[in-house]
Write a protein that holds these residues in place. Structure first.
Motif, mmCIF file in Angstrom:
data_model
loop_
_atom_site.group_PDB
_atom_site.id
_atom_site.type_symbol
_atom_site.label_atom_id
_atom_site.label_comp_id
_atom_site.label_asym_id
_atom_site.label_seq_id
_atom_site.Cartn_x
_atom_site.Cartn_y
_atom_site.Cartn_z
ATOM 1 N N SER A 164 -8.232 -6.670 4.422
ATOM 2 C CA SER A 164 -8.451 -6.516 6.271
ATOM 3 C C SER A 164 -6.748 -6.808 7.003
ATOM 4 O O SER A 164 -6.883 -6.527 8.214
ATOM 5 C CB SER A 164 -8.760 -8.370 6.863
ATOM 6 O OG SER A 164 -8.312 -9.048 6.399
ATOM 7 N N PHE A 165 -5.898 -7.278 5.304
ATOM 8 C CA PHE A 165 -4.517 -7.198 6.041
ATOM 9 C C PHE A 165 -3.171 -6.646 4.697
ATOM 10 O O PHE A 165 -3.666 -6.762 3.491
ATOM 11 C CB PHE A 165 -4.420 -8.559 6.295
ATOM 12 C CG PHE A 165 -3.870 -9.338 5.474
ATOM 13 C CD1 PHE A 165 -2.878 -9.561 4.922
ATOM 14 C CD2 PHE A 165 -4.933 -10.398 5.061
ATOM 15 C CE1 PHE A 165 -2.206 -10.388 3.573
ATOM 16 C CE2 PHE A 165 -4.847 -11.282 4.638
ATOM 17 C CZ PHE A 165 -3.623 -11.551 3.582
ATOM 18 N N VAL A 166 -2.505 -6.155 4.824
ATOM 19 C CA VAL A 166 -1.568 -5.994 4.037
ATOM 20 C C VAL A 166 -0.293 -6.164 3.973
ATOM 21 O O VAL A 166 -0.027 -6.135 5.355
ATOM 22 C CB VAL A 166 -1.182 -4.685 3.664
ATOM 23 C CG1 VAL A 166 -0.572 -4.065 2.587
ATOM 24 C CG2 VAL A 166 -2.648 -3.203 4.112
ATOM 25 N N ILE A 167 0.513 -6.916 3.201
ATOM 26 C CA ILE A 167 1.733 -6.710 2.793
ATOM 27 C C ILE A 167 3.163 -6.096 2.594
ATOM 28 O O ILE A 167 2.053 -5.605 2.193
ATOM 29 C CB ILE A 167 2.334 -8.167 1.838
ATOM 30 C CG1 ILE A 167 1.519 -9.520 2.513
ATOM 31 C CG2 ILE A 167 3.701 -8.563 2.403
ATOM 32 C CD1 ILE A 167 1.502 -10.867 1.612
ATOM 33 N N VAL A 168 3.548 -5.705 3.425
ATOM 34 C CA VAL A 168 4.878 -5.025 3.027
ATOM 35 C C VAL A 168 5.780 -4.905 3.502
ATOM 36 O O VAL A 168 5.852 -5.892 4.275
ATOM 37 C CB VAL A 168 3.709 -3.072 4.416
ATOM 38 C CG1 VAL A 168 2.793 -2.813 4.258
ATOM 39 C CG2 VAL A 168 4.860 -3.727 5.451
ATOM 40 N N ALA A 220 3.644 0.137 6.689
ATOM 41 C CA ALA A 220 2.372 -0.511 8.089
ATOM 42 C C ALA A 220 2.007 0.962 8.887
ATOM 43 O O ALA A 220 0.809 0.043 9.272
ATOM 44 C CB ALA A 220 4.054 -1.459 8.894
ATOM 45 N N GLU A 221 2.371 1.480 9.069
ATOM 46 C CA GLU A 221 1.705 2.772 9.841
ATOM 47 C C GLU A 221 0.762 3.287 8.982
ATOM 48 O O GLU A 221 -0.281 3.137 9.860
ATOM 49 C CB GLU A 221 2.578 3.750 10.480
ATOM 50 C CG GLU A 221 3.545 3.437 11.398
ATOM 51 C CD GLU A 221 4.803 4.615 12.172
ATOM 52 O OE1 GLU A 221 4.686 4.994 11.500
ATOM 53 O OE2 GLU A 221 5.380 3.558 13.331
ATOM 54 N N ALA A 222 0.797 3.378 8.410
ATOM 55 C CA ALA A 222 -0.706 3.583 6.874
ATOM 56 C C ALA A 222 -2.008 2.423 6.886
ATOM 57 O O ALA A 222 -3.098 3.102 7.241
ATOM 58 C CB ALA A 222 -0.357 3.608 5.886
ATOM 59 N N ALA A 223 -1.060 1.293 7.263
ATOM 60 C CA ALA A 223 -2.149 -0.018 6.917
ATOM 61 C C ALA A 223 -2.734 0.274 8.701
ATOM 62 O O ALA A 223 -3.749 -0.014 8.253
ATOM 63 C CB ALA A 223 -1.865 -1.102 6.915
ATOM 64 N N CYS A 274 0.707 -0.710 -0.119
ATOM 65 C CA CYS A 274 -0.136 0.168 0.053
ATOM 66 C C CYS A 274 0.758 1.266 -0.118
ATOM 67 O O CYS A 274 1.698 1.176 0.024
ATOM 68 C CB CYS A 274 -0.654 -0.198 2.030
ATOM 69 S SG CYS A 274 -0.443 0.831 3.108
ATOM 70 N N HIS A 275 0.209 2.370 -0.301
ATOM 71 C CA HIS A 275 0.818 3.350 -0.259
ATOM 72 C C HIS A 275 0.688 4.521 1.644
ATOM 73 O O HIS A 275 0.455 3.126 2.023
ATOM 74 C CB HIS A 275 0.475 4.396 -0.823
ATOM 75 C CG HIS A 275 1.822 6.021 -1.932
ATOM 76 N ND1 HIS A 275 1.509 6.965 -1.081
ATOM 77 C CD2 HIS A 275 2.232 5.695 -2.478
ATOM 78 C CE1 HIS A 275 2.459 7.640 -1.453
ATOM 79 N NE2 HIS A 275 2.750 7.013 -2.013
ATOM 80 N N ALA A 276 1.986 4.760 1.765
ATOM 81 C CA ALA A 276 2.257 5.402 2.905
ATOM 82 C C ALA A 276 0.770 6.488 3.187
ATOM 83 O O ALA A 276 0.184 6.894 4.433
ATOM 84 C CB ALA A 276 3.135 5.730 2.745
ATOM 85 N N GLU A 277 0.726 7.042 2.318
ATOM 86 C CA GLU A 277 -0.259 8.675 1.936
ATOM 87 C C GLU A 277 -1.837 7.870 1.773
ATOM 88 O O GLU A 277 -2.111 6.517 1.395
ATOM 89 C CB GLU A 277 -0.175 9.866 1.012
ATOM 90 C CG GLU A 277 1.366 10.175 1.445
ATOM 91 C CD GLU A 277 1.565 11.212 2.610
ATOM 92 O OE1 GLU A 277 0.308 11.363 3.294
ATOM 93 O OE2 GLU A 277 2.782 11.056 2.779
ATOM 94 N N VAL A 293 -1.719 2.499 -4.623
ATOM 95 C CA VAL A 293 -3.194 2.181 -3.943
ATOM 96 C C VAL A 293 -2.673 2.593 -2.008
ATOM 97 O O VAL A 293 -2.118 2.839 -2.022
ATOM 98 C CB VAL A 293 -3.571 0.556 -4.129
ATOM 99 C CG1 VAL A 293 -5.017 0.257 -3.315
ATOM 100 C CG2 VAL A 293 -3.823 0.596 -6.022
ATOM 101 N N SER A 294 -3.954 3.128 -2.100
ATOM 102 C CA SER A 294 -3.327 3.315 -0.297
ATOM 103 C C SER A 294 -4.569 2.821 0.621
ATOM 104 O O SER A 294 -5.344 1.906 0.021
ATOM 105 C CB SER A 294 -4.740 4.517 0.247
ATOM 106 O OG SER A 294 -5.179 4.682 -0.139
ATOM 107 N N ALA A 295 -4.070 2.385 1.810
ATOM 108 C CA ALA A 295 -4.501 1.366 2.776
ATOM 109 C C ALA A 295 -6.084 1.481 3.127
ATOM 110 O O ALA A 295 -6.788 0.547 2.701
ATOM 111 C CB ALA A 295 -3.192 1.665 4.343
#
Ligand code: PGA
Length: 252
Positions: free
Chosen positions: A87-91, A111-114, A64-67, A76-78
């Motif tokens: 429900s989850f993202v691999i970063v 990760a913090e954005a997710a 995902c993107h951080a923004e 694509v953003s979180a």
């Protein structure tokens, strides 16, 4: 069941709508093994359709993107992923670190954005073959853990770490069970350092050429809480035996 094993399929850049049937078969299999948590991360284009199709397995994304929004063509953003049903993202997968120049601090920001979007996150770390040969594997990996892990209040229960030696990804080569255990113990020590006592609850997945034949052994290594599976996650026939191995660690 906070400590039940977690088996996650990373479809990478594979899959069109025709493969939703395979995802449904994986989902039916997952329903037979409630002692195992199962997730599938398809390409962005399938997140929404797969989230609608699956009932037991969770659906995630591979980046995902951080923004949250803005002029970031092609990204694509979180929050968008959450809206699509993820429900989850691999970063921080090594392919993104290597091919897209993602640094530890970028991985942490993603990760913090997710987490801010209400998603869970799987943070990937792993050494290259040259780093292992130079005796630096543990230092490199614990350094990545320290610098890529998200920080914030109350986030730890939604964080998973995946240890994936770069030289084991897609190669058919896997580290020895002893080496996996040693690395996972080192990662656990770093998690305790980074998160205090709460670091004990973070699952640490092993990834890199996991298949039906080696899963039981790898899952039995010290501190291994599941697996992140690439190639062998693309069909139910290849993936479900890995889920079964997590359900019954003593099975062949
Ligand atoms: P592999 O990929 O199982 O095909 O080695 C694992 C991963 O890159 O997550």
């Amino acid at each position: 069941m906070p400590n039940r094993p977690y088996i996650v399929g990373n479809w990478k850049m594979n899959g069109t709508r025709a493969m939703l049937a395979e995802a449904r078969a994986i989902d039916r299999g997952a329903a037979r093994y409630p002692s195992v948590r199962v997730g599938v991360a398809p390409p962005f284009t399938l997140v929404s359709a797969m989230a609608e199709a699956l009932q037991t397995a969770s659906v995630g994304a591979q980046d995902c993107h951080a923004e949250a929004s803005g002029a970031f063509t092609g990204n694509v953003s979180a929050p968008m992923l959450g809206d699509a049903g993820a429900s989850f993202v691999i970063v921080g997968h090594s392919e993104r670190r290597a091919m897209h120049g993602e640094t530890d601090s970028m991985v942490r920001a993603k990760a913090e954005a997710a987490l801010a979007a209400g998603l869970e996150v799987i943070v990937c770390v792993g050494e290259t073959e040259a780093e292992r040969d130079a005796g630096q594997a543990e230092a490199v990996v614990t350094g990545q853990v320290a610098a890529s892990l998200p920080q914030g209040e109350g986030i730890v229960p939604r964080v998973t770490v995946a240890y994936e030696p770069v030289w084991a990804i897609g190669t058919g080569r896997v580290p020895s069970v002893d080496d996996v255990g040693a690395m996972h113990r080192a990662i656990r020590a770093q998690l305790l350092e980074s998160y205090g006592d709460e670091g004990a609850i973070v699952r640490i997945l092993y990834g890199g050429s996991v298949n039906a034949g080696n899963a039981a052994n790898l899952l039995a290594a010290d501190e291994v809480g599941g697996a992140l599976v690439g190639g062998a996650s693309l069909t139910a026939d290849a993936f479900l035996p890995i889920v079964l191995a997590a359900a019954s660690p003593d099975a062949e």
